[in-house]
Design an enzyme around this catalytic site. Structure first.
Site, PDB file in Angstrom:
ATOM      1  N   ASP A 180       0.848  -1.189   0.000  1.00 27.59           N
ATOM      2  CA  ASP A 180       0.000   0.000   0.000  1.00 27.59           C
ATOM      3  C   ASP A 180       0.891   1.248   0.000  1.00 27.59           C
ATOM      4  O   ASP A 180       1.729   1.391  -0.870  1.00 27.59           O
ATOM      5  CB  ASP A 180      -0.951  -0.067   1.208  1.00 27.59           C
ATOM      6  CG  ASP A 180      -1.929   1.085   1.282  1.00 27.59           C
ATOM      7  OD1 ASP A 180      -2.804   1.176   0.402  1.00 27.59           O
ATOM      8  OD2 ASP A 180      -1.818   1.902   2.215  1.00 27.59           O
TER       9      ASP A 180
ATOM     10  N   TYR B 240      -0.467  11.734   3.340  1.00 25.13           N
ATOM     11  CA  TYR B 240      -1.243  11.937   2.114  1.00 25.13           C
ATOM     12  C   TYR B 240      -1.389  13.410   1.743  1.00 25.13           C
ATOM     13  O   TYR B 240      -1.818  13.725   0.639  1.00 25.13           O
ATOM     14  CB  TYR B 240      -2.641  11.333   2.280  1.00 25.13           C
ATOM     15  CG  TYR B 240      -2.633   9.827   2.327  1.00 25.13           C
ATOM     16  CD1 TYR B 240      -2.844   9.073   1.175  1.00 25.13           C
ATOM     17  CD2 TYR B 240      -2.412   9.144   3.512  1.00 25.13           C
ATOM     18  CE1 TYR B 240      -2.841   7.685   1.209  1.00 25.13           C
ATOM     19  CE2 TYR B 240      -2.399   7.749   3.561  1.00 25.13           C
ATOM     20  CZ  TYR B 240      -2.609   7.032   2.407  1.00 25.13           C
ATOM     21  OH  TYR B 240      -2.584   5.668   2.442  1.00 25.13           O
TER      22      TYR B 240
ATOM     23  N   HIS C 129      -7.061  -6.383  -0.486  1.00 25.77           N
ATOM     24  CA  HIS C 129      -5.990  -5.396  -0.330  1.00 25.77           C
ATOM     25  C   HIS C 129      -4.915  -5.835   0.669  1.00 25.77           C
ATOM     26  O   HIS C 129      -3.729  -5.643   0.429  1.00 25.77           O
ATOM     27  CB  HIS C 129      -6.594  -4.054   0.102  1.00 25.77           C
ATOM     28  CG  HIS C 129      -5.615  -2.933   0.114  1.00 25.77           C
ATOM     29  ND1 HIS C 129      -5.071  -2.393  -1.035  1.00 25.77           N
ATOM     30  CD2 HIS C 129      -5.063  -2.234   1.144  1.00 25.77           C
ATOM     31  CE1 HIS C 129      -4.242  -1.412  -0.719  1.00 25.77           C
ATOM     32  NE2 HIS C 129      -4.214  -1.309   0.601  1.00 25.77           N
TER      33      HIS C 129
END
Length: 363
Positions: free
Chosen positions: A169, A281, A336
């Site tokens: 990720d 982020y 995921h």
């Protein structure tokens, strides 16, 4: 006319940049509106429940399981930050460095810490801002350049010049960047459920479905509100992320135990524990796409086809950026959290790749 031709490329770049940032900020506003409605709905249903939070003073026993390795700390001279990691395997063996994603921490590599310690010094790091690693306050401290430098400095501090680098990720994003910027540091690159960064930025602008799946990237651009939304209802959003049918770990594999889930909630329920991870982020749109993007390291990309956040087409598009041996394996029933959900299969695929003699492509 000649002057117009000279100015046209710069004009097109400016227009594309304006369109890109207009999209970012419009989608930020849309996401904020959706989550605000969710908050109001939750308060309307039960304000007491919405703002309830259970005190968690002691970590679950699984976080101190000696079979996973030893808890260690290292302070980086240049940044002054103290990093926490869990290490398994003898010192002096080749280094395997593991970089986790969001919202995770070193514990997401528990299956790999046990598996690879026989032949490697396995180090599962808490990234900057996560877990017991120091978390600078300002978002500027989480630029991609800082995150890349962290990994380089940690390798130096551990006494290694190169490693097998594995990222999942967001940790996969960092792993790609390390392989691009410091190829001499990476013997082999293994990425789980994250495409080459340029593939991601190009694909998201052309495919509305991926734009929707990545909506949290835009939501996280907003100050403090995302952290607040994760914490309401005693971190219900985090629990849902790990346990729901669409995003949870264990569609057709290992499920998180109640203790595993409590470990995640414990770590992210500590004061200010969500600020650092979400700050990762808050700089991404100013750093991508990359100026330098080719990877010259032998690379394995593992992908769960049922990933709720990333479309599998991006995995296929990644190979054009790897100027070396490249293998892609897509697991049809996995999602995921691949290394936690299908640890036996993932570990076997990693072992096979590590033992392979890989040759550089002829380009």
């Amino acid at each position: 006319m000649a002057r117009l031709r000279d100015c046209l490329p710069r004009l097109m770049v400016t227009i594309r940049s304006l369109l890109f940032w207009s999209l970012v900020y419009c989608y930020c506003g849309l996401c904020a509106s959706v989550y605000l409605l969710k908050l109001l709905w939750s308060i309307g249903k039960g304000p007491t429940q919405t703002f309830r939070r259970v005190a968690r003073e002691h970590p679950p026993a699984c976080l101190n399981d000696p079979s996973l390795g030893t808890h260690c700390y290292v302070r980086i001279k240049d940044s002054g930050l103290r990093f926490h990691y869990v290490a398994a395997g003898e010192r002096g063996k080749p280094l395997m460095l593991l970089l986790h994603g969001f919202p995770e921490f070193w514990y997401s590599w528990r299956h790999q810490l046990r598996e690879f310690k026989s032949e490697y010094r396995v180090v599962a790091l808490d990234l900057r801002g996560y877990g017991e690693t120091d978390a600078p306050i300002h978002r500027e401290n989480y630029k991609l350049d800082c995150l890349i430098t962290d990994i380089k400095d940690i390798l130096d501090s551990l006494g290694y010049s190169k490693c097998v680098l594995i990222g999942h990720d967001w940790g996969g994003m960092i792993a790609w960047l390390i392989a691009i910027c410091y190829p001499e540091m990476v013997m082999k690159l293994i990425v789980i459920n994250f495409p080459h960064p340029n593939v991601f930025t190009e694909y998201i602008l052309r495919h509305p479905a991926q734009l929707f799946k990545s909506s949290y990237y835009y939501f996280f651009q907003i100050p403090w509100f995302p952290e607040f939304m994760f914490s309401i209802n005693d971190f219900k959003a985090l629990k849902h992320l790990f346990t729901s049918h669409s995003t949870g770990i264990g569609r057709k594999g290992c499920r998180l135990t109640a203790e595993d889930l409590e470990a995640y909630i414990y770590v992210f329920s500590q004061p200010g524990a969500l600020n650092g991870p979400i700050n990762h982020y808050r700089n991404i749109f100013s750093c991508l796409p990359l100026k330098h993007h080719m990877v010259i390291t032998p690379t394995l990309l593992l992908w769960g086809e049922k990933d709720a956040f990333m479309e599998a087409e991006m995995a296929e598009g990644t190979k054009i950026y790897v100027k070396n041996y490249f293998r892609l394996t897509i697991l049809s029933e996995a999602s995921h959290g691949l290394q936690q959900e299908q640890p036996d299969i993932v570990n076997k695929l990693i072992w096979t790749f590590l033992k392979e003699e890989t040759r550089r492509k002829d380009w």
